[in-house]
Design a protein around this motif. Sequence first.
Motif: not given
Length: 68
Positions: A42-58
């Motif tokens: 799914a392209l939608v999951l790929y699109t939101w992956s960086l946001v999810t990674l950054l939110a988890g890291t912060v």
Amino acid sequence: MMIEPSSPTKNKRPFFLRRGPMENIATALIALGFLMLFQPFALVLYTWSLVTLLAGTVMFIIVSKFPE
């Protein structure tokens, strides 16, 4: 008769202010971001992956400053 001092009761913080559970949630969010990044469906999951990674890291950085 001897009066013993009462032991101080441990002040429990609410769930969202405890370090251990919130670190686990942040780690799960980071893992979810990696899974979203490396899935081919799914392209939608790929699109939101960086946001999810950054939110988890912060979130992990902030939560790791909480007292034990």
